[in-house]
Design a protein around this motif. Sequence first.
Motif, short mmCIF file in Angstrom:
data_model
loop_
_atom_site.label_atom_id
_atom_site.label_comp_id
_atom_site.label_asym_id
_atom_site.label_seq_id
_atom_site.Cartn_x
_atom_site.Cartn_y
_atom_site.Cartn_z
N PHE A 51 0.80 -1.22 0.00
CA PHE A 51 0.00 0.00 0.00
C PHE A 51 0.83 1.27 0.00
O PHE A 51 0.47 2.26 -0.65
CB PHE A 51 -0.96 -0.01 1.19
N SER A 52 1.95 1.26 0.74
CA SER A 52 2.75 2.49 0.75
C SER A 52 3.40 2.69 -0.61
O SER A 52 3.47 3.80 -1.11
CB SER A 52 3.77 2.47 1.88
N ASN A 53 3.88 1.59 -1.22
CA ASN A 53 4.43 1.70 -2.58
C ASN A 53 3.39 2.26 -3.54
O ASN A 53 3.67 3.11 -4.38
CB ASN A 53 4.91 0.33 -3.08
N PHE A 54 2.15 1.75 -3.39
CA PHE A 54 1.04 2.19 -4.25
C PHE A 54 0.83 3.70 -4.13
O PHE A 54 0.83 4.43 -5.12
CB PHE A 54 -0.22 1.41 -3.85
N VAL A 55 0.64 4.16 -2.88
CA VAL A 55 0.35 5.58 -2.68
C VAL A 55 1.51 6.45 -3.12
O VAL A 55 1.33 7.48 -3.79
CB VAL A 55 0.01 5.85 -1.19
N ILE A 56 2.72 6.04 -2.77
CA ILE A 56 3.88 6.87 -3.12
C ILE A 56 4.08 6.92 -4.63
O ILE A 56 4.41 7.97 -5.19
CB ILE A 56 5.13 6.34 -2.40
N ALA A 57 3.84 5.79 -5.31
CA ALA A 57 3.96 5.80 -6.77
C ALA A 57 2.89 6.70 -7.36
O ALA A 57 3.13 7.44 -8.32
CB ALA A 57 3.84 4.38 -7.30
N LEU A 58 1.69 6.63 -6.78
CA LEU A 58 0.59 7.45 -7.25
C LEU A 58 0.93 8.93 -7.16
O LEU A 58 0.66 9.72 -8.06
CB LEU A 58 -0.64 7.15 -6.39
N LEU A 59 1.55 9.32 -6.03
CA LEU A 59 1.80 10.73 -5.78
C LEU A 59 3.21 11.16 -6.15
O LEU A 59 3.64 12.24 -5.79
CB LEU A 59 1.58 11.02 -4.28
N VAL A 114 2.96 8.57 5.03
CA VAL A 114 2.24 7.52 4.31
C VAL A 114 2.46 6.16 4.97
O VAL A 114 1.51 5.44 5.30
CB VAL A 114 2.71 7.46 2.83
N ILE A 115 3.75 5.82 5.19
CA ILE A 115 4.06 4.51 5.77
C ILE A 115 3.45 4.38 7.15
O ILE A 115 2.83 3.35 7.48
CB ILE A 115 5.60 4.30 5.84
N ALA A 116 3.58 5.45 7.96
CA ALA A 116 3.06 5.38 9.33
C ALA A 116 1.55 5.18 9.35
O ALA A 116 1.02 4.49 10.22
CB ALA A 116 3.45 6.64 10.10
N THR A 117 0.88 5.80 8.37
CA THR A 117 -0.58 5.64 8.32
C THR A 117 -0.96 4.19 8.13
O THR A 117 -1.80 3.64 8.85
CB THR A 117 -1.17 6.47 7.16
N PHE A 118 -0.30 3.53 7.15
CA PHE A 118 -0.66 2.13 6.91
C PHE A 118 -0.25 1.22 8.04
O PHE A 118 -0.92 0.22 8.33
CB PHE A 118 -0.06 1.67 5.57
N VAL A 119 0.85 1.58 8.71
CA VAL A 119 1.25 0.78 9.87
C VAL A 119 0.21 0.89 10.96
O VAL A 119 -0.16 -0.10 11.60
CB VAL A 119 2.63 1.24 10.41
N THR A 120 -0.31 2.11 11.15
CA THR A 120 -1.35 2.28 12.16
C THR A 120 -2.58 1.46 11.80
O THR A 120 -3.20 0.83 12.67
CB THR A 120 -1.74 3.77 12.29
N ILE A 121 -2.91 1.43 10.51
CA ILE A 121 -4.06 0.64 10.07
C ILE A 121 -3.85 -0.84 10.40
O ILE A 121 -4.72 -1.50 10.96
CB ILE A 121 -4.31 0.82 8.55
N VAL A 122 -2.67 -1.35 10.02
CA VAL A 122 -2.37 -2.76 10.30
C VAL A 122 -2.43 -3.03 11.80
O VAL A 122 -2.98 -4.03 12.26
CB VAL A 122 -0.97 -3.13 9.75
N ASP A 123 -1.85 -2.10 12.57
CA ASP A 123 -1.82 -2.26 14.03
C ASP A 123 -3.23 -2.41 14.57
O ASP A 123 -3.55 -3.33 15.32
CB ASP A 123 -1.12 -1.03 14.64
N LEU A 124 -4.12 -1.50 14.16
CA LEU A 124 -5.48 -1.53 14.68
C LEU A 124 -6.22 -2.78 14.20
O LEU A 124 -6.97 -3.41 14.95
CB LEU A 124 -6.23 -0.27 14.24
N MET A 125 -5.98 -3.16 12.93
CA MET A 125 -6.66 -4.35 12.40
C MET A 125 -6.25 -5.59 13.17
O MET A 125 -7.08 -6.42 13.53
CB MET A 125 -6.34 -4.53 10.91
N LEU A 126 -4.94 -5.73 13.41
CA LEU A 126 -4.46 -6.91 14.14
C LEU A 126 -5.01 -6.93 15.56
O LEU A 126 -5.43 -7.96 16.06
CB LEU A 126 -2.93 -6.95 14.17
N LYS A 127 -5.02 -5.74 16.18
CA LYS A 127 -5.54 -5.69 17.55
C LYS A 127 -6.97 -6.16 17.59
O LYS A 127 -7.41 -6.81 18.53
CB LYS A 127 -5.44 -4.25 18.11
N ALA A 128 -7.72 -5.81 16.51
CA ALA A 128 -9.13 -6.15 16.51
C ALA A 128 -9.39 -7.59 16.10
O ALA A 128 -10.22 -8.28 16.70
CB ALA A 128 -9.87 -5.20 15.57
N PHE A 129 -8.65 -8.09 15.06
CA PHE A 129 -9.02 -9.38 14.49
C PHE A 129 -8.14 -10.54 14.94
O PHE A 129 -8.61 -11.66 15.03
CB PHE A 129 -9.01 -9.29 12.95
N ILE A 130 -6.83 -10.30 15.16
CA ILE A 130 -5.96 -11.39 15.63
C ILE A 130 -5.19 -10.91 16.85
O ILE A 130 -3.98 -10.74 16.80
CB ILE A 130 -4.97 -11.85 14.55
#
Lengths: 332, 213, 194
Positions: B54-62, B78-94
Motif C-alpha cells: 500500500f505504501s508503494n502504491f500511494v507513493i507511486a501514485l503521488l 504515508v508509511i506510518a498511516t498504513f502501519v497504524t491501520i495494520v496495528d489496529l486491524m491486528l488488535k481487533a481481528f488477531i
Amino acid sequence: MQKKLIVSPGPHLHNHAVSTQRIMLDVVIALLPTAAAAVWFFGGSALMLMIVAVISAIAAEYVYQKLTHQPVTVSDMSSVVTGLLLAFNLPANAPWWLAAVGSFLAIILIKQLFGGIGQNFMNPALAARAILMLSWTGLMAANVLPHAGQWVAPLAADAVSVATPLTHGAEGFTLWQLFSGDVPGMIGETSKLALLLGGVYLLIRKVIDWRIPVSFLGTVAIAYFIQTGTLYSVESGAHNVLYQLLSGGLIIGAFFMATDYVTSPITGIGKLIMGVGCGLFLFVIREFSSYPEGCSFAILFLNVLTPLIDRFTTKKPFGFEKPTAPAKEAKA
Amino acid sequence: MKQKKSIGTVFKNGIFAENPTFRLVLGMCPTLAVSTAVFQGLGMGLATTFVLVFSNFVIALLRNIIPDKVRIPAFIVVIATFVTIVDLMLKAFIPSLSESLGIFIPLIVVNCIIFARAESFASKNSVLLSITDGLGMGLGFTLGISLLSACRELLGNGTLLGIQVMPESFQPMAIALRPPGGFIMLGILLIIINAAGKAIAKRKVMKAKEAEL
Amino acid sequence: MTSLILIIISGVLVNNLVMSQFLGICPFLGISKKTETAFGMGMAVTFVMVLASVITYLIRAYLLLPFNLEYMQTIAFILVIAVLVQTVEIVLKKVSRSLYQALGVYLPLITTNCAVLGVAISNTTAVEGGYNLIQSAVNGLAGALGFTLALVAFAAIREKLAMNDLPKWMDGFPGALIAAGLMAVAFQGFAGLI
C-alpha cells in the motif's frame, strides 16, 4: 594464495606447530591431576565424558580442516585441550551426546569458523559450556553427589536435586571438602587442590601469566571481604571469603580459562584490567542474579571486551604517527 | 534509454535476486526478533507486505506531486498511516498475534525495507510496477523470516506451527529461541544460501559454456 | 533513586537494546567496522534518544492522551524523531565536520533506527501508565549507553577479525552475525540480574 603476516604476541618461536604443541602439552600435563580427581570423585561417567569430548574435538577439527582443504593441525594438541576443558565443565550425569555437541560447537563454531588456532575471540570450551547451559539447562545442572573411590554413582543420588556449594542456602560443606573436591559440581571444577597443582605448574613453566589469576582472585576476595567482613568462620556458612574463593568454577576459570592467551589482553595492564573485570562481574552475578554461578559469563563478557581493552592499552608501534585530522584545519 | 521492466521480473526480483533478508540484508530487527515461531514469522511477514504494497502504491501514485524537499516526511506519514491501520486491524481481528508481535508492529514503520523501496523504486516507477515490487519484496521478506522461524522453532521447540514434528526423544535446544540463537541461526542460514546461490550461478555458467561448444 | 539505578542497569546490561531486544541491528551490523565511527554513532544516537524520550513523553502526555488521539502515537513519534535527526544533522555539520563526514549516510538513518522509536514506545508500556518524564529520559539514556557499548565492543572485535584468516564464506554479514551471536551469549549472563 598469500598468507597474511601473522601479528601475534610473543614469544615468537620459529616452528609454529611445534611451539603450540609444546604449550598444549604443558596444559595437558597441568590438567592431569584434575582428570584424576574427576575420575576419583565421579567414577566411570567422568572418564566417559572426557574420552567422548576429546575424541569429538579431534574429530571435529580433522573433519572441518579436511572438508575445507586446509592443512590438518590436530597434532598441535589444541583440540585435545579444548575437549578436556569442555568435559571438565560438564556434570557427571551429562549424556554422552552433550559432550560431543559441546566439542563440535567449541571447535567448529567458536574456533575454526573464525580462522582457527589463535584467532578465536572467545574461549571455545567456555563459550560451548555457556551455549550448552542455555540450551539444555536441566541436563547441565550439577546433580550428582561425589562418590570418592567408587566407579558408579550410588543410585539414590541421581534422582535427587542436589545442592551445590553455591546454591543459595546450602551451607553444609567444610573447607576441606571444597578444597579436595568432595562436593557436587562440574567434574573438573570441584577439586581445587588438583587445579591449583596444575595452575602452579603452568605458572612455573611460564605458560600462563600471574596477572590474571592474581587480579581475578584478588578482586573476588576483596569484594567478598567488603560484603561479609569475614575471611573464614564455620558459623558464617557460605558468607565468607575463603568459602566463596573455593566454590564453583572460580579456580578453574582463573587459572585455565581466563588465562587463554588468545582471548585475553596482550599487555600487562590489560591483563590486570581483565582480572579485575572478571572478578567484579563474577561477584555481581553470584550475588544479584538468579544464576547460582557466574564464572563462565564473567569471563566470556571480558573476552568480548578484550579487543576494546587492547585498543586502549597497547602502545603504538615505534615510529607510528597518528594521521592529523585535516577537517580541524579546514574549520578554522 | 530506459529499460522496460516486466511485472514478472520485478516480482521475482524481490523474492530471489534482491531478496531483502538474504541479499540486501535489510529488515534485520524484526527478522531476528520475531522468528521464534513460524506463526509469528508469517504474521510479521504478511503485515509488512501489506504496508509495503500500500505504501508503494500511494507513493507511486503521488510521485510526481510530492516536492523533493519534503519527500522524506511525506514517505514517513504515508508509511506510518498504513502501519497504524495494520496495528489496529491486528488488535481487533488477531489479538494473539498482535500481542506476541508486540512492539514490532509499530516498528514496521522503521523497517528499512519499506523506506528503501519507497525511495529507490516507488518514487520512480509506475503504480503497477510499484505494487508488484512491494508484493515481491514483501513476500521475499516473508519467505526469509518464515524460513528462519522454521529453523528456530524446529530446533528450539521441536514443533512447526505449533505441531510436534521432532520425535519425542528430541531434546530441544532452548538457545535457538533466545537472542544468541537468532543471530547464529541467521548467520548459518546466510552461509548456506550464499553457497547455494554460488553453486547455482556456477552451474548456469557451465551450462552456458557447454551450450556454446 | 534505586528505581533509576535499576533502570540504568536494565537498560545497559540486562535488556541491552541490541543484545537482548534486537533493536538497532542495522547500524549495529553496518557501522561497526571501526571503533571511532562506532563511538561517534553511539554518541549521536544517545543525543537523539534522550531528547526523543523526553519530547515523545511530552507529546503523549499533553497532546495524545488528553485528546484521545492515542492511535496517532506511531505517526506522531516517528515524525518527532525525523525532525530531531534532521536537526542533529544540521548542528553536527556546523560543530564537528569530521564526525559528520565519518557518519555519512548513517546519520539520517538514525531516523529508521528501530532502537530510537523502540525506546520511545517502550517508555509508554514499561510500567502501568508508562514511565514519567525523568524515568523516560533515564531509560533513553541507559538504552543508548547500552547500544553504544554493544556497538563499540563489536567494532573492536570486527577490527580484530579483519586481521584473521576467516574462511571466504564467513566474509561480511555471516561472520558478523555469528560473532554477534557469540557476543549475545556473553550478555546472557546478565539475564537474571534484576
